[in-house]
Design a protein around this motif. Structure first.
Motif, PDB file in Angstrom:
ATOM      1  N   PRO A  56       0.930  -0.971  -0.114  1.00 49.42           N
ATOM      2  CA  PRO A  56      -0.042   0.011  -0.105  1.00 49.42           C
ATOM      3  C   PRO A  56       0.908   1.309   0.153  1.00 49.42           C
ATOM      4  N   ASP A  57       0.509   2.116  -0.813  1.00 48.16           N
ATOM      5  CA  ASP A  57       1.426   3.449  -0.775  1.00 48.16           C
ATOM      6  C   ASP A  57       0.569   4.705  -0.844  1.00 48.16           C
ATOM      7  N   ASN A  58      -0.608   4.843  -0.415  1.00 48.43           N
ATOM      8  CA  ASN A  58      -1.395   5.758  -0.344  1.00 48.43           C
ATOM      9  C   ASN A  58      -1.398   6.844   0.793  1.00 48.43           C
ATOM     10  N   PHE A  59      -0.197   6.724   1.414  1.00 45.27           N
ATOM     11  CA  PHE A  59      -0.139   7.555   2.718  1.00 45.27           C
ATOM     12  C   PHE A  59       1.175   8.254   2.724  1.00 45.27           C
ATOM     13  N   GLU A  60       1.368   9.272   3.595  1.00 45.90           N
ATOM     14  CA  GLU A  60       2.650   9.966   3.711  1.00 45.90           C
ATOM     15  C   GLU A  60       3.221   9.616   5.009  1.00 45.90           C
ATOM     16  N   LEU A  61       4.532   9.602   4.931  1.00 47.25           N
ATOM     17  CA  LEU A  61       5.256   9.434   6.184  1.00 47.25           C
ATOM     18  C   LEU A  61       5.921  10.777   6.580  1.00 47.25           C
ATOM     19  N   VAL A  62       5.280  11.172   7.798  1.00 42.87           N
ATOM     20  CA  VAL A  62       5.995  12.378   8.536  1.00 42.87           C
ATOM     21  C   VAL A  62       7.005  11.994   9.535  1.00 42.87           C
ATOM     22  N   LEU A  63       8.312  12.226   9.261  1.00 43.41           N
ATOM     23  CA  LEU A  63       9.414  11.704   9.965  1.00 43.41           C
ATOM     24  C   LEU A  63       9.728  12.635  11.050  1.00 43.41           C
ATOM     25  N   HIS A  64      10.119  11.985  12.095  1.00 42.27           N
ATOM     26  CA  HIS A  64      10.606  12.788  13.511  1.00 42.27           C
ATOM     27  C   HIS A  64      11.270  14.150  13.177  1.00 42.27           C
ATOM     28  N   ASP A  65      11.906  14.344  12.399  1.00 41.99           N
ATOM     29  CA  ASP A  65      12.412  15.674  12.223  1.00 41.99           C
ATOM     30  C   ASP A  65      11.622  16.448  11.304  1.00 41.99           C
ATOM     31  N   SER A  70       7.066   9.564   1.132  1.00 43.21           N
ATOM     32  CA  SER A  70       6.164   8.308   0.866  1.00 43.21           C
ATOM     33  C   SER A  70       6.727   7.118   0.159  1.00 43.21           C
ATOM     34  N   LEU A  71       5.969   6.163   0.043  1.00 46.16           N
ATOM     35  CA  LEU A  71       6.513   4.915  -0.704  1.00 46.16           C
ATOM     36  C   LEU A  71       6.542   5.352  -2.102  1.00 46.16           C
ATOM     37  N   LYS A  72       5.696   6.168  -2.642  1.00 46.64           N
ATOM     38  CA  LYS A  72       5.758   6.435  -4.034  1.00 46.64           C
ATOM     39  C   LYS A  72       7.049   7.298  -4.256  1.00 46.64           C
ATOM     40  N   GLU A  73       7.272   8.186  -3.498  1.00 46.94           N
ATOM     41  CA  GLU A  73       8.675   8.922  -3.774  1.00 46.94           C
ATOM     42  C   GLU A  73       9.818   7.880  -3.645  1.00 46.94           C
ATOM     43  N   LEU A  74       9.731   7.006  -2.634  1.00 40.15           N
ATOM     44  CA  LEU A  74      10.947   6.070  -2.446  1.00 40.15           C
ATOM     45  C   LEU A  74      11.076   4.923  -3.513  1.00 40.15           C
ATOM     46  N   ARG A  75      10.199   4.812  -4.534  1.00 37.48           N
ATOM     47  CA  ARG A  75      10.104   3.961  -5.564  1.00 37.48           C
ATOM     48  C   ARG A  75      11.487   4.040  -6.343  1.00 37.48           C
ATOM     49  N   GLY A  76      12.093   2.909  -6.609  1.00 32.91           N
ATOM     50  CA  GLY A  76      13.589   2.765  -7.040  1.00 32.91           C
ATOM     51  C   GLY A  76      14.660   2.436  -6.029  1.00 32.91           C
ATOM     52  N   LYS A  77      13.862   2.401  -4.891  1.00 30.16           N
ATOM     53  CA  LYS A  77      14.646   2.221  -3.616  1.00 30.16           C
ATOM     54  C   LYS A  77      14.371   1.055  -3.033  1.00 30.16           C
ATOM     55  N   THR A 166      10.275  -2.124  -6.942  1.00 33.88           N
ATOM     56  CA  THR A 166       9.113  -1.898  -7.740  1.00 33.88           C
ATOM     57  C   THR A 166       7.897  -1.577  -6.728  1.00 33.88           C
ATOM     58  N   GLY A 167       7.927  -1.755  -5.709  1.00 29.74           N
ATOM     59  CA  GLY A 167       7.050  -1.501  -4.703  1.00 29.74           C
ATOM     60  C   GLY A 167       6.425  -2.915  -4.100  1.00 29.74           C
ATOM     61  N   LYS A 168       6.994  -4.023  -4.476  1.00 29.44           N
ATOM     62  CA  LYS A 168       6.412  -5.022  -3.999  1.00 29.44           C
ATOM     63  C   LYS A 168       7.086  -5.685  -2.631  1.00 29.44           C
ATOM     64  N   ILE A 169       6.226  -6.263  -1.807  1.00 33.63           N
ATOM     65  CA  ILE A 169       6.618  -6.806  -0.638  1.00 33.63           C
ATOM     66  C   ILE A 169       7.235  -8.090  -0.748  1.00 33.63           C
ATOM     67  N   ARG A 170       8.598  -8.281  -0.261  1.00 36.70           N
ATOM     68  CA  ARG A 170       9.455  -9.148  -0.339  1.00 36.70           C
ATOM     69  C   ARG A 170       9.639 -10.002   0.746  1.00 36.70           C
ATOM     70  N   PHE A 171       9.432  -9.652   2.002  1.00 38.93           N
ATOM     71  CA  PHE A 171       9.693 -10.397   3.156  1.00 38.93           C
ATOM     72  C   PHE A 171       9.144  -9.614   4.343  1.00 38.93           C
ATOM     73  N   LEU A 172       8.469 -10.407   5.393  1.00 40.66           N
ATOM     74  CA  LEU A 172       7.761 -10.053   6.427  1.00 40.66           C
ATOM     75  C   LEU A 172       8.410 -10.784   7.801  1.00 40.66           C
ATOM     76  N   THR A 173       8.375 -10.071   8.630  1.00 39.74           N
ATOM     77  CA  THR A 173       8.883 -10.464   9.998  1.00 39.74           C
ATOM     78  C   THR A 173       7.988 -10.075  11.093  1.00 39.74           C
ATOM     79  N   ARG A 174       7.872 -10.898  12.137  1.00 42.32           N
ATOM     80  CA  ARG A 174       6.971 -10.607  13.327  1.00 42.32           C
ATOM     81  C   ARG A 174       7.683 -10.956  14.809  1.00 42.32           C
TER      82      ARG A 174
END
Length: 196
Positions: A56-65, A70-77, A166-174
């Protein structure tokens, strides 16, 4: 005498049939029990997304600083979202390893690590960041809205979501499990070596 032989054969057949039925029934119950256990284990992890899903990438991440991304902006990383909270003992146990084994080891290889702090005010998040002595950013998640796009609202934190270029989930931990964490580090390493 012939009737006795017939009766013995008939009894043998019945006995063998019953034994076969009981063996089959036992294996069937054991297989179902094992299947139920694995399904329960997956359900207990609390995720509503799966490996292979588009994150999911329909949200903005407001960092502590105060900065935003957003995940859309980080696409390619390669992005690792760590869902955390200051009150979470297991999160605190895992964070030094995230800092050392993922952030410091891969931040210069197009890997972005962001801790997403579940529903705590900025002052708490800032103190948490200082107390943990981490250098990767923490993002605010008021109302746990971001968390709920990845996991059930009632599920706990201490979970990591690894997202490829590409925005795909590749690994999940718990929770924090050394073996699973080692697999996460290996998955990050593998993604840094993939052609893009």
């Amino acid at each position: 005498m012939i009737d006795l032989v017939k009766e013995n054969n008939w009894m043998k057949t019945i006995r063998l049939t019953l034994i076969g039925f009981l063996i089959g029934f036992t294996f069937n119950v054991a297989a179902r029990s094992e299947q139920d256990t694995s399904q329960t284990k997956d359900a207990d992890r609390g995720y509503i997304v799966q490996v292979g899903d588009q994150a999911p990438d329909n949200f903005e991440l407001v960092l502590h600083d105060g900065s935003k991304t957003s995940l859309k902006e980080l696409r390619g990383k390669i992005v690792l979202l760590q869902f955390t909270a200051s009150w979470c003992v297991v999160c605190r146990k895992e964070m030094p390893y995230l800092e050392r084994d993922i952030w410091q080891a891969y931040k210069d290889k197009d890997v972005v690590l962001i801790g997403v702090d579940r529903d705590e005010p900025l002052e708490t998040v800032l103190k948490f960041h200082r107390d943990m002595n981490i250098t990767y950013p923490l993002a605010l998640d008021p109302g746990a809205g971001i968390f709920q796009q990845f996991a059930d609202k009632k599920a706990g934190v201490t979970r990591n979501v690894l997202i490829d270029r590409t925005g795909k989930i590749r690994f999940l931990t718990r929770l924090y499990d050394e073996a699973e964490f080692a697999q996460l580090v290996q998955a990050v390493d593998n993604l840094t070596k993939e052609q893009h």
